[in-house]
Structures are given as C-alpha cells and as structure tokens.
Write a protein that holds these residues in place. Structure first.
Motif, PDB file in Angstrom:
ATOM      1  N   ILE A 246       0.836  -1.173   0.064  1.00 12.00           N
ATOM      2  CA  ILE A 246       0.046  -0.035   0.176  1.00 12.00           C
ATOM      3  C   ILE A 246       1.084   1.139   0.065  1.00 12.00           C
ATOM      4  CG2 ILE A 246      -1.742   1.222   1.091  1.00 12.00           C
ATOM      5  CD1 ILE A 246      -2.593  -1.532   2.530  1.00 12.00           C
TER       6      ILE A 246
ATOM      7  N   ALA B  82       2.687   4.847   0.452  1.00 11.76           N
ATOM      8  CA  ALA B  82       2.321   5.590   1.598  1.00 11.76           C
ATOM      9  C   ALA B  82       2.465   7.249   0.875  1.00 11.76           C
ATOM     10  CB  ALA B  82       3.722   5.837   2.599  1.00 11.76           C
TER      11      ALA B  82
ATOM     12  N   GLY C 278       2.343   0.519   3.396  1.00  9.62           N
ATOM     13  CA  GLY C 278       1.629  -0.709   4.033  1.00  9.62           C
ATOM     14  C   GLY C 278       1.586  -1.994   3.338  1.00  9.62           C
TER      15      GLY C 278
ATOM     16  N   ARG D 116      -1.205  -5.275   1.905  1.00  6.80           N
ATOM     17  CA  ARG D 116      -2.520  -5.752   2.282  1.00  6.80           C
ATOM     18  C   ARG D 116      -2.414  -7.195   1.451  1.00  6.80           C
ATOM     19  NH1 ARG D 116      -6.371  -4.413  -2.563  1.00  6.80           N
ATOM     20  NH2 ARG D 116      -5.099  -3.231  -3.933  1.00  6.80           N
TER      21      ARG D 116
ATOM     22  N   ASP E 187     -10.187  -9.067  -1.614  1.00  6.30           N
ATOM     23  CA  ASP E 187      -9.296  -8.205  -0.720  1.00  6.30           C
ATOM     24  C   ASP E 187      -9.615  -9.022   0.694  1.00  6.30           C
ATOM     25  OD1 ASP E 187      -7.889  -5.986  -1.460  1.00  6.30           O
ATOM     26  OD2 ASP E 187      -9.420  -5.012  -1.928  1.00  6.30           O
TER      27      ASP E 187
ATOM     28  N   GLN F   4      -7.380  -8.942   3.640  1.00  2.00           N
ATOM     29  CA  GLN F   4      -7.259  -8.182   4.858  1.00  2.00           C
ATOM     30  C   GLN F   4      -6.104  -7.362   4.791  1.00  2.00           C
ATOM     31  OE1 GLN F   4      -5.777 -10.381   8.354  1.00  2.00           O
ATOM     32  NE2 GLN F   4      -4.723 -11.715   6.893  1.00  2.00           N
ATOM     33  N   VAL F   5      -6.076  -6.266   5.602  1.00  2.52           N
ATOM     34  CA  VAL F   5      -5.114  -5.257   5.710  1.00  2.52           C
ATOM     35  C   VAL F   5      -4.157  -5.524   6.613  1.00  2.52           C
ATOM     36  CG1 VAL F   5      -4.217  -2.710   6.103  1.00  2.52           C
ATOM     37  CG2 VAL F   5      -6.270  -3.418   4.643  1.00  2.52           C
TER      38      VAL F   5
ATOM     39  N   SER G 101      -0.846  -4.462   7.233  1.00  2.74           N
ATOM     40  CA  SER G 101      -0.418  -3.006   7.994  1.00  2.74           C
ATOM     41  C   SER G 101      -0.797  -1.666   7.352  1.00  2.74           C
ATOM     42  CB  SER G 101       1.194  -3.283   8.075  1.00  2.74           C
ATOM     43  OG  SER G 101       1.792  -3.370   6.604  1.00  2.74           O
ATOM     44  N   ASN G 102      -1.140  -0.768   7.762  1.00  2.00           N
ATOM     45  CA  ASN G 102      -1.591   0.300   7.369  1.00  2.00           C
ATOM     46  C   ASN G 102      -0.375   1.160   6.821  1.00  2.00           C
ATOM     47  OD1 ASN G 102      -4.492   0.218   7.452  1.00  2.00           O
ATOM     48  ND2 ASN G 102      -4.188   0.425   9.691  1.00  2.00           N
ATOM     49  N   ALA G 103      -0.361   1.951   5.703  1.00  2.00           N
ATOM     50  CA  ALA G 103       0.645   2.760   5.291  1.00  2.00           C
ATOM     51  C   ALA G 103       0.702   4.207   6.294  1.00  2.00           C
ATOM     52  CB  ALA G 103       0.361   3.346   3.809  1.00  2.00           C
ATOM     53  N   LYS G 104       1.784   4.525   6.589  1.00  2.00           N
ATOM     54  CA  LYS G 104       2.066   5.559   7.648  1.00  2.00           C
ATOM     55  C   LYS G 104       2.562   6.765   6.640  1.00  2.00           C
ATOM     56  CE  LYS G 104       3.439   2.847  11.530  1.00  2.00           C
ATOM     57  NZ  LYS G 104       4.548   2.627  12.148  1.00  2.00           N
TER      58      LYS G 104
END
Length: 574
Positions: free
Chosen positions: A56, A58, A189, A191, A204, A206-207, A209-212
């Motif tokens: 994902i 950033a 991140g 997904r 999809d 799951q995510v 880790s989210n992008a920071k």
C-alpha cells in the motif's frame, strides 16, 4: 532345485506384495492426515498459489511555505503493468492496448516482444485513476494496475530550486525533496489479496499493515517574496542580457531564508526536456569572488583592532599603487578619504592600505567568523563552502586582494548571511530553510558598536550623493548596502577582460534591520556591468516589495511641520 526355486519365487512375490501394501497404507494415511489432522498444510499450499501481498503506497508529506501555501503535494495515480508471458497469447489485442495507453503500437509491440519471458513490465505510469480504469475495463489478459502517487508542484518554476523534485518512483532527487526524503516518504503498508491464475485480484482478504504517511515540511521561505524576487530577477536578466543570476533574502533576527531564487529556471511539473545544469541551485552551489561586497568586513576588522576609527583618513592619490608586480587601481579618484568615503567610492587603494596596515590575521579572523569558507549548516544537497585562504606566509598582494574581495570564493547565501550578521548587532545566528518559531543562539562576530558603525557607512553608500548605491534606495526606508563588480576567472587561467559578475548586498530598514538580501547577476552583456547599475535596482525593487508585504514600519518618512493659519482679527498663532 525345483523346490528351492518355487520357494524363492513365492518369497519374492510376497516381498513385493508387502512393499505394495505398505506404500498404499502410507499414502492412505497421508491423505487422512492432510484432510483430518493437518488441514492447515493444504490450506497453506493453496494460499501460496493464490494469496498475494500487495504494498500500500504511503502518501508523501506535503511541503508548504511559512504561511501554509502548498509547494509540493501528492496526487493518486495509476500504473499499468503487464505479464509478458500472458500477453504473448493475445497479440491481436496489442493495438487496442496501445491506443488505450496513448502509445505507438509499434513501440509497444517491440517492448512486449522483449518482455516475452518476463512476468512483470511497466506499460504506463502516472495515469489518472479514470484513465487507468479505462485500460483495465478492456479485460485484456495479463494487464493489471498498481496504485501510486505522483508529486505536483503548485508554485512551478518559482520555487523549483529550493523544493526540488522526486523521480518516477516518488524518491527525492533534488532540493528539499532529496534532503528530507526519509522524513517525507513515509512507510508503505501491506494488504493481503486473493488472485486468480491470471493474476487478477478477486478478493481483498485483509490489511496486514496500514501505510504511514510522510511528515509535513514547513519551509522558511515566503511564497509572496519568492514570486517577487523571481519576477524582478528575471526582468533584470532580460534587461541586461545576463547569463544567470541569484537572489537571497534572510530574516536578520532568526536566520530564516525568506526567498531564494535563481535564473535560469525549470518547471518541475514538466521535465521532459530538462537540461541537467538548470536544476542547480546557484545560490548555494555556485561560488564566486565577491569583490567590493566584502569591503565592509575589512573595515570592521580594522575597527576591531582599535588602530582605526570611522574618521581615520587614508590618502588614495594618485588613484593607483603597485604591490610587487601587481598594480591596484581605483575606478574614481578620491584623494583623502575617511572610512565612510572609502566605502562610498569603493576605493581599492584605500581598502588595500587598511588591509596591509592591520595584517592578514585580523582580516582572516573577521571573515572566517562571518561564515566565509564554511558550511552554512543547511544540509542542502550539493552545497559548497567556498574558499577562504589561510596562508602560512602571506604576501602583501594576497592581503590586499583579500581586503577588496579577490582570492576568496563565497556563495550568495554565505554573503547574505554575513550581511545579516551586520544587521543583528554583529551576532551571527544559524541559517535555516525550515520555519522557526524563535531564533537560535549564535556567536558574536564583532562588537555591536562596530556593526552599527559599519551600517552607518553602508547607509551613506546608498543615501549620500556619490555613494554608488543610490539605485538601491527604497522610498520611506533607510537602506544600507554595498555594490560589487568582479571579473570572472578564465578557463585558461587569469581573469577575463569582458565577463563580469555584478553584486549588491544590503539591509533594511537600518534603524531596526529586518531583512538582508544579496543580488548576483552573472555576465551582463548590455547596458553596463557595474553592480551599482545592474544589481542595485533589483535589490531596491525587491526590498521595497518585501518590506511592504511583511508590514514592516517605515523609518524614513518625511517629517511634516504643522502650522496654524493666522486669521486676521482672531489672534491666531503660528
């Protein structure tokens, strides 16, 4: 014998039969184990062939000026990529794909032929999300999309040399984009998705880790002043047919750089025909001999020794002097000149005699403390420190040349920083391209009284008749400054006879200095080349606009005397 042969044959058959039974039993047990007891193994193997982890991207941090005006922002775009192997099976659709991508069919076919054995190849990048979806809607096997971000620069060429730019992978490549790349970039991140055998996402999951997003960066420059400086510098180059130029403005109190512009420029939003040399931030990378603009610091060094006072007089007749095999000349004859007169007439003779009297050590110490020959600490990519010579044994010609600005090299930023020190009671504060809430601690370069004495001399250079800096005047404000003109070094050695740099460095308002500025014009080719003629008017126009935009109160308004009219028979008074 026959009996033994039959026993052996029966035994071998039994052995083979036993092995067969064991193999069948083992396979049976493995099947039961995988389906009943170790179900996760089969699930993992299936996932390995259909589950994918997609990054994902950033969001890169925004860069703004000191007032929050955006200088660099990121917008979402789509990258189209293809599986070269799968695309070989749909050659008849290549022309349709090329048309959708806006590319030449022949060129796309050539690229796909070369990528026949590759599973990943970029077909197009930087497409708008709408355009990218139109390509995907063609449902061509082997064509997929990735989410990306593209950098956009709202101020365009006006702030290009300060902000810089990123490459196609959103990595900083010039300017502040490069200097603060890690801070601005953020952390991507990840997904988890399910793909079919053709690599298309079908679900999809799951995510992971989210992008920071990257951090924001608030620069010290004021976009209003940046536009003003950009316009005036460009107009000056056109008027005098100059090759290049730079202009730097510094907040005297905080050390913040309020404006930094160069010519020629480039558009960071369209770099298809970009010339590499144009991206150079000349104000921080180009070094030059500053000429007469360093004479105020020679004067300050003389005052600091206690041997010289503002009213001290130097005999500059007959307008030339020889030191060894060198001849030093004045442009205009001045005769008996005090220190203010030496700066007003820009007398090389007068300043040389002062430099020779005080010697190299005080002169070098003053210029070194003022920041010449040292890094500014800005951390700007490619910044140069220039050269401040420190010979073990100084020749008289070297001392004299240093006194009037030859034999050393500086950048425009260093020169502006030194003049800001004069306006800050002789105290040098660190420079910054990042906005500050308050000034940092600095170091004392000269006594405050000496700085005030030099400023009064610089005021005379601009405001008194015959000072040579009259074109730098700003209505309603007291201004001080010094012009300079220096021959350029020849590539074959020595100095050129027809190529000059023109300078003007100064401050305003002098009663309470707030802004220091330096103008550098490289190789003016028409209408003159002296700093007082070429660079001083740019300084005056830019300083006038800057003082107004920053709402700095005038300190040189005419005093009006109010009188009451006498009315006959009414006993009026005047």
């Amino acid at each position: 014998m026959n009996f033994l042969r039959r026993v052996f044959e029966h035994g071998r058959f039994g052995f083979v039969l036993l092995l067969f039974v064991l193999m069948v039993s083992t396979l049976g047990w493995k099947i039961v184990d995988l389906h009943v007891f170790d179900h996760d193994f089969l699930q993992g193997q299936g996932d390995a062939r259909s589950v994918r982890h997609i990054p994902i991207p950033a969001h890169r941090g925004v860069i703004t000026d000191r007032n929050g005006e955006p200088l660099a922002v990121s917008t979402p775009v789509t990258a189209i990529w293809g599986n070269g192997r799968e695309l070989q099976a749909v050659r008849d659709q290549w022309p349709v794909l090329a048309e959708a991508l806006g590319q030449k069919p022949g060129r796309l076919s050539e690229r796909l032929e070369q990528a026949a054995n590759r599973e990943f190849i970029y077909l197009a990048r930087g497409l708008t999300p709408e355009h990218g979806q139109q390509v995907l809607d063609l449902n061509i096997p082997g064509v997929n999309a990735l989410e990306e971000f593209r950098r956009f620069y709202p101020a365009g060429e006006v702030a290009a040399h300060v902000v810089g730019f990123t490459d196609i992978d959103d990595k900083g490549r010039e300017g502040m984009e490069l200097a603060f790349d890690q801070w601005l970039a953020g952390v991507p991140g990840e997904r988890q998705v399910l793909k079919d055998r053709r690599g298309r996402v079908i679900k999809d999951v799951q995510v992971l880790s989210n992008a920071k997003p990257g951090g924001e960066l608030e620069l010290s420059i004021d976009l209003r002043l940046q536009y003003l400086a950009h316009r005036e510098l460009r107009n000056s180059l056109l008027e005098f047919g100059a090759k290049a130029g730079s202009l730097v403005m510094i907040d005297v109190r905080t050390g913040e750089i309020l404006a930094m512009v160069n010519q020629p420029v480039y558009n960071p939003n369209n770099r298809r025909v970009l010339q590499p040399g144009v991206t150079r931030n000349r104000a921080m990378i180009d070094v030059f001999e500053p000429g007469s603009t360093v004479k105020p610091f020679t004067i300050a060094a003389a005052l600091a020794t206690g041997k010289w006072r503002p009213e001290s007089v130097v005999d500059t007749t007959p307008g030339w002097m020889r030191i060894g095999r060198y001849t030093i000349r004045d442009v205009s004859r001045g005769g008996q000149l005090d220190l203010t007169g030496i700066l007003m007439k820009s007398s090389n003779i007068g300043i040389s005699k002062i430099a020779l009297d005080i010697g190299a050590e005080p002169l070098y110490s003053m210029m070194h403390s003022a920041g010449f020959g040292q890094s500014t600490g800005l951390g700007f990519p490619g910044e140069r420190v220039g050269v401040l010579p420190n010979h073990r044994v100084w020749k008289e010609a070297e001392i004299a040349a240093l006194g009037y600005g030859y034999g050393l090299s500086v950048t425009a930023v260093q020169l502006a920083h030194a003049f800001a020190t004069l306006g800050n009671d002789g105290k040098s504060v660190p420079l910054s391209l990042i906005r500050r809430d308050r000034a940092q601690e600095g170091h004392q370069v000269m006594e405050a009284e000496i700085a005030h004495q030099v400023l009064r001399m610089l005021r005379a250079v601009v405001e008194e008749p015959g000072g040579g800096g009259s074109r730098a005047k700003v209505p309603g404000y007291h201004v001080g400054g010094k012009s300079g003109t220096a021959k350029k070094v020849s590539t074959s050695g020595g100095y050129t006879d027809d190529a000059y740099r023109s300078f003007f460095a100064g401050l305003a308002p002098l009663n309470n200095p707030r802004i220091a500025a330096v103008v550098v014009i490289d190789e003016p080719s028409k209408g003159g080349y002296y700093g007082g003629l070429v660079a001083a008017p740019v300084f005056g126009r830019v300083m006038a606009g800057a003082l107004r935009l920053m709402n700095i109160a005038p300190d040189n308004l005419p005093v009006e005397t109010k009188t009451a009219a006498v009315v006959p028979g009414k006993g009026g008074r005047s």
